[in-house]
Motif scaffolding. Sequence first.
Motif, PDB file in Angstrom:
ATOM      1  N   LEU A 148      -8.320   1.334  -3.934  1.00  0.00           N
ATOM      2  CA  LEU A 148      -7.786   0.431  -3.425  1.00  0.00           C
ATOM      3  C   LEU A 148      -6.870   1.348  -2.147  1.00  0.00           C
ATOM      4  O   LEU A 148      -6.987   0.857  -1.314  1.00  0.00           O
ATOM      5  N   ALA A 149      -6.436   2.609  -2.307  1.00  0.00           N
ATOM      6  CA  ALA A 149      -5.544   2.662  -1.182  1.00  0.00           C
ATOM      7  C   ALA A 149      -6.612   3.234   0.107  1.00  0.00           C
ATOM      8  O   ALA A 149      -6.234   3.025   0.846  1.00  0.00           O
ATOM      9  N   PHE A 196       0.353   3.859  -8.372  1.00  0.00           N
ATOM     10  CA  PHE A 196       0.903   2.440  -7.223  1.00  0.00           C
ATOM     11  C   PHE A 196      -0.034   2.919  -6.369  1.00  0.00           C
ATOM     12  O   PHE A 196       0.912   3.724  -4.926  1.00  0.00           O
ATOM     13  N   PRO A 197      -1.448   2.630  -5.805  1.00  0.00           N
ATOM     14  CA  PRO A 197      -2.239   2.932  -4.699  1.00  0.00           C
ATOM     15  C   PRO A 197      -1.885   2.792  -3.632  1.00  0.00           C
ATOM     16  O   PRO A 197      -1.929   2.960  -3.128  1.00  0.00           O
ATOM     17  N   ALA A 198      -1.550   1.015  -3.704  1.00  0.00           N
ATOM     18  CA  ALA A 198      -0.798   0.425  -2.596  1.00  0.00           C
ATOM     19  C   ALA A 198       0.280   0.506  -2.210  1.00  0.00           C
ATOM     20  O   ALA A 198       0.774   1.089  -0.924  1.00  0.00           O
ATOM     21  N   TRP A 199       1.145   0.061  -2.865  1.00  0.00           N
ATOM     22  CA  TRP A 199       3.084   0.370  -2.935  1.00  0.00           C
ATOM     23  C   TRP A 199       3.436   2.158  -2.380  1.00  0.00           C
ATOM     24  O   TRP A 199       3.853   2.158  -1.624  1.00  0.00           O
ATOM     25  N   GLY A 200       2.152   2.800  -3.177  1.00  0.00           N
ATOM     26  CA  GLY A 200       3.289   4.950  -3.104  1.00  0.00           C
ATOM     27  C   GLY A 200       2.585   5.121  -1.898  1.00  0.00           C
ATOM     28  O   GLY A 200       3.070   5.347  -0.726  1.00  0.00           O
ATOM     29  N   MET A 201       1.441   4.824  -1.403  1.00  0.00           N
ATOM     30  CA  MET A 201       1.049   5.158   0.223  1.00  0.00           C
ATOM     31  C   MET A 201       2.020   4.146   1.148  1.00  0.00           C
ATOM     32  O   MET A 201       2.144   4.701   2.515  1.00  0.00           O
ATOM     33  N   VAL A 202       1.612   2.793   1.211  1.00  0.00           N
ATOM     34  CA  VAL A 202       2.457   2.366   2.443  1.00  0.00           C
ATOM     35  C   VAL A 202       3.448   2.302   1.799  1.00  0.00           C
ATOM     36  O   VAL A 202       3.862   2.138   3.063  1.00  0.00           O
ATOM     37  N   ASP A 239       1.917  -6.583  -3.707  1.00  0.00           N
ATOM     38  CA  ASP A 239       3.059  -7.182  -2.489  1.00  0.00           C
ATOM     39  C   ASP A 239       3.733  -6.124  -2.298  1.00  0.00           C
ATOM     40  O   ASP A 239       4.454  -6.754  -1.370  1.00  0.00           O
ATOM     41  N   GLY A 240       4.014  -5.363  -3.408  1.00  0.00           N
ATOM     42  CA  GLY A 240       5.449  -4.266  -3.168  1.00  0.00           C
ATOM     43  C   GLY A 240       4.928  -3.627  -1.896  1.00  0.00           C
ATOM     44  O   GLY A 240       5.786  -3.024  -0.806  1.00  0.00           O
ATOM     45  N   ALA A 241       3.764  -3.254  -1.762  1.00  0.00           N
ATOM     46  CA  ALA A 241       3.815  -2.811  -0.220  1.00  0.00           C
ATOM     47  C   ALA A 241       3.353  -3.111   0.857  1.00  0.00           C
ATOM     48  O   ALA A 241       4.020  -2.850   1.877  1.00  0.00           O
ATOM     49  N   ILE A 242       3.598  -4.551   0.870  1.00  0.00           N
ATOM     50  CA  ILE A 242       3.508  -5.777   2.168  1.00  0.00           C
ATOM     51  C   ILE A 242       4.934  -5.763   2.109  1.00  0.00           C
ATOM     52  O   ILE A 242       5.879  -5.779   3.118  1.00  0.00           O
TER      53      ILE A 242
END
Length: 524
Positions: free
Chosen positions: A189-190, A159-165, A101-104
């Motif tokens: 995940l990334a 944070f594979p999602a938030w970090g990348m996105v 959700d952080g990434a989104i």
Amino acid sequence: MKRISSYLGGAWQAGEGHTATLVNPATTEALAEVGTAGGLGEALHWARTVGGPNLRALTWQQRGEILGTLAKRLHGAREELIAIAVANGGNTRGDAKFDIDGAIGVLAGYASINASLPATTGHLVDGESVPLHKGSKLRAQHVLTPRLGAAIHVNAFNFPAWGMVGKLAVALAAGVPVVSKPATSTALLAWRIAEIMLESGVLPAGAFQLLLGPAGDLLDHVGRQDVVAFTGSADTGALIRGHRRVVATNARVNIEADSLNAVVIGPDVQPGSELFDLVVKDCVIELTQKAGQKCTATRRILVPTALLGDLRDAIVDRLQAIAAKTGDPANDENRMGPLSSAAQQRDARAGILALSSHTSRVVGDPERKTFAGVADGVGYFIEPILLEATAAAALDPAAPFHHHEVFGPVATLLPYDGSVEAAASIVAAGQGSLVGTVYADDREFTARASVALAPSLGRLVLASEKIAAASLAPGCVFPVANHGGPGRAGDGGELGGKTGLEFYLQRTTLQGGAAELARLVGTE
Ligand code: NAP
């Protein structure tokens, strides 16, 4: 075994050999493998020559619309992504949502920021023009334009999602193409997020590439208009900052690294008050969320000596309840999962040992072998650990809890005399942190502490009884707020709303006549 691929130069590339196996850290089951990708110089060239022009041909607002679409696509795949984070990241469902959700949220945040920017491909106007000197007809006007290079993003495992996105959203908003390298251990995940974003069809060719496995010779191809944004350990950060080619090209570098975040409990906080309960709740969240593997997690808890016993008891009660429910995160009953890898478990245990020279252990056994839902000794678990120092040790700037970030569910109680001076010197002993918090209702204490602590911190959360109900734990990062801290934390800055775009933009002073400048920047 499933093999996951890099996306480079417009094609999926399985890479050479077998570089790493990605596992479920709760069960150690193998999930996927990655190889070593080549052609990294060509990938950067493709980004600069195809991705950059494609992105710069879009208006600020159109780039924002792309981010909005990506946010919706990832939201649509949220359940699938959560399941991957639980399997490969050791995340509980709550931990996984925090990351995804952080990434989104960052995509949506920058979609909205760009919607407020010009519907043109031209400059961003930076402030108002000013006369060059008193009485001069000539003026200076600062403008910002996308750099012509590529953004190289290297991310941490936690944070594979938030970090990348998060990094990607800001670069694309600014109009700069990205080559993103996730940390290997949690890259599943990334990789899936990259697949979804690329399948959406809204990313222009060359705007986004994914490099799985080692960074290889990527940095040997850095160019003068490129930027490098890194998140990870201070040691790797130093390697990147000092890389021969990075130094030679003066490429822009942003480092987000270790941090010994601290909270300061004011001398007016009373046991049983709403503010006291908030302190306990926040400390426990920060210690246990993502099994303590957060750069923003609270590592040092500054507590007035008179409050030490009450706070210790209250935190211990909560931690014991979570310790009893530490286990396989695939079971929603469990409240904390394992660390992400065997290496992280090993490092965390070594870190706890290093801190033991100056602390006593209040609760938690770093060697515990039995966890819920897995066989004894299986998985990379560590139960929540609370340590405690003496007031004298807390004031010792050389004490290891001021220097050694144990990247796991570990924090240290540091009793202090309740003065702003002592609090500031203890916080400063961490040599620069991402975030700190002051819990107090005494406005004068808060005012003085905010001035005294600010130079050591990237973000300072002010918590009081009045806002206790609405308060969020200090580890939450928002797209509108700058993320990064001085000194040990890397001296970087990310996000922060429109300010975050500047890392990817060139500031140029346009110098000329007032009318011409106004015409050029559209303010006439
Ligand atoms: P790490 O070991 O430094 O790795 C970070 C990234 O660098 C990974 O993608 C890693 O790839 C890559 N890497 C390693 N050696 C490299 C090299 N020589 N050249 C280029 N890239 C290289 O850190 P980590 O263990 O993933 O992350 C934990 C640390 O990150 C903690 O200290 C934490 O505080 C910090 N962190 C900071 C923030 C922040 O915002 N300040 C946020 C999250 C985490 P491989 O995985 O393939 O080795």
